[in-house]
Design an enzyme around this catalytic site. Structure first.
Site, mmCIF file in Angstrom:
data_model
loop_
_atom_site.group_PDB
_atom_site.id
_atom_site.type_symbol
_atom_site.label_atom_id
_atom_site.label_comp_id
_atom_site.label_asym_id
_atom_site.label_seq_id
_atom_site.Cartn_x
_atom_site.Cartn_y
_atom_site.Cartn_z
ATOM 1 N N ARG A 247 0.804 -1.229 0.000
ATOM 2 C CA ARG A 247 0.000 0.000 0.000
ATOM 3 C C ARG A 247 0.836 1.279 0.000
ATOM 4 O O ARG A 247 0.524 2.248 -0.699
ATOM 5 C CB ARG A 247 -0.914 -0.018 1.234
ATOM 6 N N TYR A 319 -11.227 0.884 -2.668
ATOM 7 C CA TYR A 319 -12.479 0.624 -3.353
ATOM 8 C C TYR A 319 -13.623 1.022 -2.433
ATOM 9 O O TYR A 319 -13.411 1.336 -1.266
ATOM 10 C CB TYR A 319 -12.597 -0.862 -3.740
ATOM 11 N N GLU A 393 -13.595 6.873 -4.525
ATOM 12 C CA GLU A 393 -13.263 5.468 -4.296
ATOM 13 C C GLU A 393 -13.999 4.650 -5.350
ATOM 14 O O GLU A 393 -15.227 4.546 -5.337
ATOM 15 C CB GLU A 393 -13.693 5.029 -2.891
#
Length: 440
Positions: A247, A319, A393
């Site tokens: 990440r 997401y 997102e």
């Protein structure tokens, strides 16, 4: 024969990638169902003070949370969940299988694209709508600039921690334009759909302008557009060569062998006031200080140099299907909140016309999700006075898929197209509002 050998080499290379980087064999994706404040406090401590990988946000009781647990830690955490009477279920029994499937799909997709390019006599494979490498994305935007150097330019705003250029593309069809907008992708390395979305937007904006699409011509005659396809090139490269689920950036934190700062917790507005961790191994580690990371500094310096000219800042993530507005650092609303919501609604309505199943939730970061300080969105709004500042997102929703960040490659073109259509509708509303404000 040489072409056949090349195809076989590509397929073999993909298999080698999968076998050499099988870091997540039998890792689980677990859905937790907290029902008490005690559950929430326990999970917040885990997020802040451990390296446990939370895929969705800790919002409050009765809001499910998806967490990636390493195979060798699974029994330990399951025992804790049982001790806390915290309900859970296993969504994915082996995350590595999903990653392996993705690699096979990418290999097949590349083979098709390579064949198509050969049949069309093209020297390069088309990367629009796929999960391209950092190098291929750099080449793509350089080619766009070479094709029209009068209007399109590649700008290196600085290098990353490991020395990779952070390249952005400027699109300026009207040389007398004085207003600017910014779009970025790839600040979180594993969110592969976001660089794909920026590549799609670059391609379609230029194509639609040259094809005299009225809405795009109107927008690009008003604004110079700056697009940053990969804000975290080191992390993105690492996801492609080492760990698909990485990440952060790739700083060595010199603590317990832990690497990486969450760049979306490192910006200099309300840094480390909530929703970020000071534990160097955490996925939300905000860095040693505000703006400690060179990637953050490069963006801050570039946008600050044009302060007062920006009308819109958009950062793409995944997401959840969310259109998130300031603020993340607190529960208050920005003064022009209703105007931002109205513009966002234009975007989400346009997306729904394209795909009736796409429902986006709109609101401030703190009120829709959780407190998160040091984000790009808050910095853009408060630090640069950009009136329209948002994070989108992208799909999937939490309930709609257990793949999360590993959105199947065949879904990428559709998601990119929807985002582009929504963005054009959103920008049209922003332009109308900005024009009215500037013209009194």
């Amino acid at each position: 024969m040489n072409r056949l050998v090349f195809f076989v080499f590509i397929l073999i290379s993909t298999v080698i990638y999968s076998k050499a980087n099988r870091l997540h064999v039998h890792d689980k994706l677990v859905r937790l169902e907290p029902s008490t404040d005690e559950h929430i406090r326990y999970l917040q401590n885990l997020e802040q003070y451990t390296s446990l990988d939370f895929w969705t946000e800790i919002i409050g009781p009765n809001k499910p949370i998806d967490v990636h647990i390493k195979a060798n830690e699974y029994d330990q955490y399951i025992s804790q969940f049982q001790e806390y009477s915290l309900p859970f279920s296993v969504l994915v029994d082996d995350l590595q299988k999903i990653i392996d499937d993705e690699q096979q799909q990418l290999a097949a997709d590349y083979l098709i694209r390579q064949t198509k390019s050969l049949l069309l006599g093209q020297t390069k494979v088309d990367i629009v709508g796929t999960y391209a490498s950092y190098d291929d994305i750099v080449t793509f935007i350089q080619d766009k600039a070479k094709a029209d150097p009068t209007h399109i330019n590649v700008i290196n705003i600085g290098n990353s921690h490991e020395g990779r250029p952070i390249n952005i593309l400027s699109i300026q069809f009207n040389p007398s334009s004085t207003r600017n907008i910014w779009i970025d992708c790839g600040i979180h390395a594993r969110e592969w759909i976001t660089p794909a979305t920026c590549v799609w937007m670059v391609d379609k904006l230029i194509q639609d302008y040259n094809n005299n699409e009225p809405a795009v011509v109107d927008l690009l005659n008003y604004w110079t557009v700056y697009i940053a396809p990969v804000l975290n090139p080191d992390g993105y490269q690492f996801t492609r060569t080492n760990d698909r689920l990485w990440r952060k950036n790739r700083r060595n934190n010199n603590y317990l062998g832990c690497y990486g700062v969450d760049l979306n917790r490192n910006y200099p507005i309300k840094w480390m006031t909530g929703g970020a961790s000071n534990f160097a191994c955490s996925e939300t580690y905000g860095g040693s200080s505000a703006q400690s990371e060179i990637e953050t500094q490069n963006v801050v310096n570039f946008l600050n140099a044009k302060k007062g000219t920006w009308d819109m800042y958009m950062s793409f993530h995944s997401y959840g299907q969310l259109w998130l507005l300031p603020y993340g650092y607190g529960n208050s609303f920005p003064p022009n909140y209703q105007k931002q919501v109205a513009a966002a609604q234009k975007g989400t309505d346009a997306i729904k016309v394209v795909n009736a199943s796409r429902t986006y939730t709109t609101g401030t970061i703190a009120n829709v999700l959780y407190i998160a300080s040091g984000s790009t969105v808050d910095w853009a709004y408060d630090g640069l006075d950009i009136p329209y500042s948002a994070t989108i997102e992208l799909p999937p929703t939490q309930s709609g898929s257990s793949n999360g960040f590993i959105l199947p490659p065949e879904q990428a073109p559709g998601v990119c197209h929807e985002a582009y259509v929504g963005m054009i509708a959103f920008l049209a509303e922003v332009k109308n509002e900005v024009s009215r404000t500037l013209n009194g």
